[in-house]
Scaffold this active site. Structure first.
Site, PDB file in Angstrom:
ATOM      1  N   GLY A 107       0.811  -1.217   0.000  1.00 15.07           N
ATOM      2  CA  GLY A 107       0.000   0.000   0.000  1.00 15.07           C
ATOM      3  C   GLY A 107       0.842   1.264   0.000  1.00 15.07           C
ATOM      4  CE  LYS A 108       4.965   0.970  -4.332  1.00 16.16           C
ATOM      5  NZ  LYS A 108       4.163  -0.257  -4.550  1.00 16.16           N
ATOM      6  NE  ARG A 109      -2.931   2.775   2.735  1.00 13.82           N
ATOM      7  CZ  ARG A 109      -3.370   2.280   1.583  1.00 13.82           C
ATOM      8  NH1 ARG A 109      -2.632   2.339   0.496  1.00 13.82           N
ATOM      9  NH2 ARG A 109      -4.568   1.726   1.509  1.00 13.82           N
TER      10      ARG A 109
ATOM     11  CG  ASP B 111       2.162   1.655  -6.688  1.00 18.05           C
ATOM     12  OD1 ASP B 111       2.858   1.236  -7.630  1.00 18.05           O
ATOM     13  OD2 ASP B 111       2.025   1.042  -5.622  1.00 18.05           O
TER      14      ASP B 111
END
Lengths: 305, 305
Positions: A107-109, B111
């Protein structure tokens, strides 16, 4: 319970695979015959969407299980269907976990203080609700974006220590414009090297019995020169390597990503696996995904052995 | 339909406010008397959670509506309750939108390629489902993280142009360790300046009739020196400014954030508004939030007029 890195190593050895299947399915790419089989005109469009998304991905997981060490769920592909997609993600996470696969939330949070803690509660830890704590998801590891610095990473790292989870920090991504910022020169280094140095610091207190840190890095498969440098900075971290296949990364370059034991990487492939039916057996997506995952696993093993 | 920046300016003028209420509610901070009022023992814990989270935040929105130009939903606080929280977010977004508030999704998503497009579909655009397109959320703008460079931003910018939406790119965040990477010196500039220059490029084709770009920047209220520099680089972008109050940003410093027309900012306050009952009228959170938002609005207006 073992540290994340120890569990990962155990699974890699058992499966003889470092391959991760990226479950990035859009409903538009599910084969028509499969949609027709499950589409129920008595039900709402959203209920059909949820059913078909779950049933397709569940079968992909069944098909590739033997050849992969884990699965990575790309959050965007579930979020694009709002909370309905998130509900499917929840079921699939549980499904994969029950098969003893390593399960990663991509999720690359990123955020700070209580917001970062909220994300960490959701995906690594547990959330207080009416005085008790609920663990909503059973992911083993998640991805995060480092731009906010240590404040943004610390809540995740603390939960990794506490709940034996893993974190993969974006260091060098596979896309062409990763150069926009990641390759800027800071004094005599690239920015991504400075980030990698921080990842080393953040992971120092999360080292498992096999000597690997639970705090790893995302390094795109297209970035072999960067990988050599990152490997020097992070000798005992796992690298999560996306970008082989469609995105242009070459399996034979993976030798630059492994550590001195020919270990320390997991390699993601998404579209080549989940949509393998487009290249293999058109009438049988499960067989196609099985064959694709087997072939990718074998070529990776050949490249890094 | 007007561009995002034009709609924002229209709303600011109508409301005489640049204040954004940050809806970052954790159930643990909802007053006990309110929980008791809505908790239904016949229902599941999760159903109670959803009801109370919606009912509390809905009332906050009602209470502050007069004093704010919009609301910003911090994704982490909803995601910490998994898809149940996302369902509440969906309802609250619709609720705020119906009140003609500017509605911002603060998810800092990032992303590349099809994944970035998935996020953009979810929050700015529309998602293909069984051959038709569904718009799941009605946000006016979202936040994003620039670490992946242009590839990661382009899908969002394209949807901003197409659907008249806005984007706020993290440039300089309010937290102390924002310095870890954002203040690294790249040749003769700080990294955040290089990011701001890119934001200018990305927003060049999204300029509304008032002359403002729809692609703005997040600049923490604690960063007045950075703000002066960013304002030079981005003369016609909106800055989304979080971090006043609890996080240490001072209202009087906002004069360094505005443009030459004393415009071009929106200012977020979360905890000081949603939990104002802790400082004001303990038995009436709505009145407290109203009073807090009025007071913050007035002090901001005084500082930038």
């Amino acid at each position: 319970m073992l540290n994340f890195s120890d569990r990962l190593i155990e699974s890699i050895k058992k499966k003889n695979s470092v391959l991760i299947a990226g479950i990035d399915t859009s409903i538009e790419n599910v084969p028509d015959y499969f949609i027709k089989r499950f589409y129920d005109r008595e039900k709402s469009e959203i209920d059909n969407l949820k059913t078909i998304l779950f049933e397709y991905n569940r079968r992909i997981i069944d098909a590739v299980e033997e050849n992969v060490v884990g699965v990575k769920f790309q959050a965007a592909f579930f979020e694009q269907y709002s909370y309905h997609g998130f509900e499917v993600l929840h079921k699939l996470c549980e499904y994969a976990k029950n098969k003893k696969l390593v399960v990663i939330f991509d999720g690359k949070r990123n955020d700070i203080s209580s917001s970062a803690k909220g994300y960490s509660n959701a995906y690594l830890g547990e959330t207080p609700v009416f005085g008790r704590k609920i663990r909503f998801f059973e992911f083993d590891a998640i991805t995060t974006n480092p731009y906010l610095g240590q404040d943004g990473i610390k809540p995740f790292v603390e939960d990794c220590e506490r709940f034996k989870k893993g974190l993969f920090v974006l260091v060098k991504t596979s896309n062409p414009s990763s150069a926009d910022f990641q390759d800027l020169t800071v004094e005599d280094k690239y920015l991504f090297e400075v980030v990698a140095e921080k990842v080393y610091e953040w992971g120092k207190n999360c080292v498992g019995k096999e000597g690997y840190s639970d705090i790893g890095a995302v390094v795109g498969a297209t970035q072999k020169e960067a990988a050599k440098r990152i490997r020097e900075i992070l000798p005992n971290s796992f690298l999560l390597v996306p970008g082989i296949g469609v995105q242009g990364g070459k399996v034979e370059d993976l030798k630059y990503f492994v550590d001195s034991n020919n270990m320390g990487i997991i390699v993601n492939s998404s579209r080549d696996i989940i949509y393998a039916y487009k290249n293999y057996v058109h009438s049988d997506f499960e067989k196609s995904s099985y064959l694709a995952s087997k072939s990718i696993k074998e070529s990776i093993n050949a490249a890094i052995s």
